[in-house]
Design a protein around this motif. Sequence first.
Motif, PDB file in Angstrom:
ATOM      1  N   PHE A  23       0.831  -1.192   0.000  1.00 52.47           N
ATOM      2  CA  PHE A  23       0.000   0.000   0.000  1.00 52.47           C
ATOM      3  C   PHE A  23       0.868   1.244   0.000  1.00 52.47           C
ATOM      4  CE2 PHE A  23      -0.648  -0.801   4.894  1.00 52.47           C
ATOM      5  CZ  PHE A  23       0.720  -0.731   5.094  1.00 52.47           C
ATOM      6  N   TYR A  35      -3.988   3.472   0.013  1.00 51.34           N
ATOM      7  CA  TYR A  35      -4.329   2.836  -1.261  1.00 51.34           C
ATOM      8  C   TYR A  35      -3.701   1.443  -1.232  1.00 51.34           C
ATOM      9  CZ  TYR A  35      -5.325   7.686  -2.481  1.00 51.34           C
ATOM     10  OH  TYR A  35      -5.819   8.970  -2.502  1.00 51.34           O
ATOM     11  N   ALA A  37      -3.319  -2.697  -2.376  1.00 52.75           N
ATOM     12  CA  ALA A  37      -3.460  -3.730  -3.392  1.00 52.75           C
ATOM     13  C   ALA A  37      -3.987  -5.006  -2.750  1.00 52.75           C
ATOM     14  CB  ALA A  37      -2.112  -4.007  -4.052  1.00 52.75           C
ATOM     15  N   VAL A  50      -8.018  -2.535  -6.002  1.00 54.70           N
ATOM     16  CA  VAL A  50      -7.302  -1.577  -5.165  1.00 54.70           C
ATOM     17  C   VAL A  50      -8.329  -0.959  -4.232  1.00 54.70           C
ATOM     18  CG1 VAL A  50      -6.132   0.655  -5.107  1.00 54.70           C
ATOM     19  CG2 VAL A  50      -5.425  -1.080  -6.758  1.00 54.70           C
ATOM     20  N   PRO A  96      -3.180  -7.913  -8.388  1.00 53.56           N
ATOM     21  CA  PRO A  96      -2.541  -6.622  -8.126  1.00 53.56           C
ATOM     22  C   PRO A  96      -1.483  -6.752  -7.041  1.00 53.56           C
ATOM     23  CG  PRO A  96      -4.753  -6.689  -7.191  1.00 53.56           C
ATOM     24  CD  PRO A  96      -4.598  -7.915  -8.017  1.00 53.56           C
ATOM     25  N   MET A 130       2.165  -0.790  -5.401  1.00 53.85           N
ATOM     26  CA  MET A 130       1.456   0.478  -5.364  1.00 53.85           C
ATOM     27  C   MET A 130       2.474   1.611  -5.331  1.00 53.85           C
ATOM     28  SD  MET A 130      -1.779  -0.266  -5.401  1.00 53.85           S
ATOM     29  CE  MET A 130      -2.343   1.427  -5.182  1.00 53.85           C
ATOM     30  N   ILE A 188       2.629   6.182  -5.630  1.00 54.24           N
ATOM     31  CA  ILE A 188       1.819   7.396  -5.620  1.00 54.24           C
ATOM     32  C   ILE A 188       2.657   8.543  -6.160  1.00 54.24           C
ATOM     33  CG2 ILE A 188       2.403   7.932  -3.205  1.00 54.24           C
ATOM     34  CD1 ILE A 188      -0.515   9.036  -2.950  1.00 54.24           C
ATOM     35  N   VAL A 220      -2.385   7.224  -8.324  1.00 54.53           N
ATOM     36  CA  VAL A 220      -1.722   6.076  -7.714  1.00 54.53           C
ATOM     37  C   VAL A 220      -1.555   5.037  -8.815  1.00 54.53           C
ATOM     38  CG1 VAL A 220      -2.502   6.444  -5.345  1.00 54.53           C
ATOM     39  CG2 VAL A 220      -3.918   5.118  -6.910  1.00 54.53           C
ATOM     40  N   ASN A 274      -0.939   1.026  -9.768  1.00 53.84           N
ATOM     41  CA  ASN A 274      -0.996  -0.369  -9.329  1.00 53.84           C
ATOM     42  C   ASN A 274      -0.383  -1.246 -10.412  1.00 53.84           C
ATOM     43  OD1 ASN A 274      -3.082  -2.981  -9.802  1.00 53.84           O
ATOM     44  ND2 ASN A 274      -2.057  -2.836  -7.831  1.00 53.84           N
ATOM     45  N   THR A 297      -6.770   9.820  -8.374  1.00 51.79           N
ATOM     46  CA  THR A 297      -7.229   9.922  -6.981  1.00 51.79           C
ATOM     47  C   THR A 297      -8.445  10.827  -6.843  1.00 51.79           C
ATOM     48  OG1 THR A 297      -5.653  11.732  -6.574  1.00 51.79           O
ATOM     49  CG2 THR A 297      -4.921   9.493  -6.054  1.00 51.79           C
ATOM     50  N   TYR A 348       6.748  -3.637  -8.344  1.00 50.97           N
ATOM     51  CA  TYR A 348       6.870  -2.414  -7.553  1.00 50.97           C
ATOM     52  C   TYR A 348       6.848  -1.211  -8.482  1.00 50.97           C
ATOM     53  CZ  TYR A 348       8.238   0.055  -3.266  1.00 50.97           C
ATOM     54  OH  TYR A 348       8.253   0.866  -2.138  1.00 50.97           O
TER      55      TYR A 348
END
Length: 324
Positions: free
Chosen positions: A98, A108, A110, A117, A137, A140, A142, A149, A151, A164, A181
């Motif tokens: 997250f 947020y 996964a 999400v 998923p 995450m 941002i 965000v 995923n 968002t 990642y």
Amino acid sequence: MKSTLAALILTVASTAPALANKAFVSNERGNTITVIDTDTWEVTDEFFGGNRPRGITLSPDGSKLYVCASDDNLVRVFDTETYEELPSLPSGPDPELFVISSDGRHLYIANEDDNLVTVTDTETRTILAEVPVGVEPEGMGISPDESFVVNTSETMNMAHFISTEDYEIKHNVLVDQRPRYAQYTDDGTRLFVSSEIGGTVSVMDIAPDGTPTLVKKIGFEVPGVLPEWLQPVGVKVTDDGRRVFVALGPANRVAVIDGESLEVIDYILVGQRVWQLGFTPDQQYLLTTNGNSNDITVIDVAAEKAIKSIQVGQQPWGVVVTLD
């Protein structure tokens, strides 16, 4: 009187303890969180972190530790001073990784098993949205301006860019197999996505409106290491963007990438099955979690060398560092 007061202030200042850092390590198989004093590099505590703790992060003020308790299907919350468990947060099924908003209000998350999400409000402890994404998923990320965000979906080999503002997917970018990642640079102009089985890191340029463009895929080659062992997972970028560090899984190495040329310039030998990475707040050190050797490696960032190994719990997964 003034000289006496000045001498007293100097004495107090010189004897006051410096602020130390605490590293928190989630141990996936041991179901614990290990606490390390980063001044002494000694383990100071260990406490229950839920069943199968993986993703781990902090509230912006450092007072709360959030842990993805994957087999509990929730986010466990702990006080970073007392390690007391606080009321947990709903997460959706099987939370893995997250990210948190800069005001600490939104997580947020996964949900690996449910292809979602989940957006959770940390104050009201309610779910605000569930965003359907690709199969499995995982990662995450941002953006620094928090407009998107990202995923990563392992089975779809896709990076999904979620607004968002309305929680809708605005962009999809195909990457290599099993993306793990997603990490933005601090200025938000670039994104790195690791692909574990594909063996690459996809580099995307990010336009001012958040639109991504794939510009390069970085591969890895280490003499004496089988290509299938070079499995990129965790990614961290220095604040100035000069260096990108990539955990290479069973290759037991962290790759060092020049942030400008996007060329691999070195490999740092660490523990076995290096998974995730975490900077100290001053970025003097980078910590790696090594799942098969049950330890973390401390890397001196300026020297780009491993300087210490510390035993933790069973199968360390994630790491995060805060001021004590």
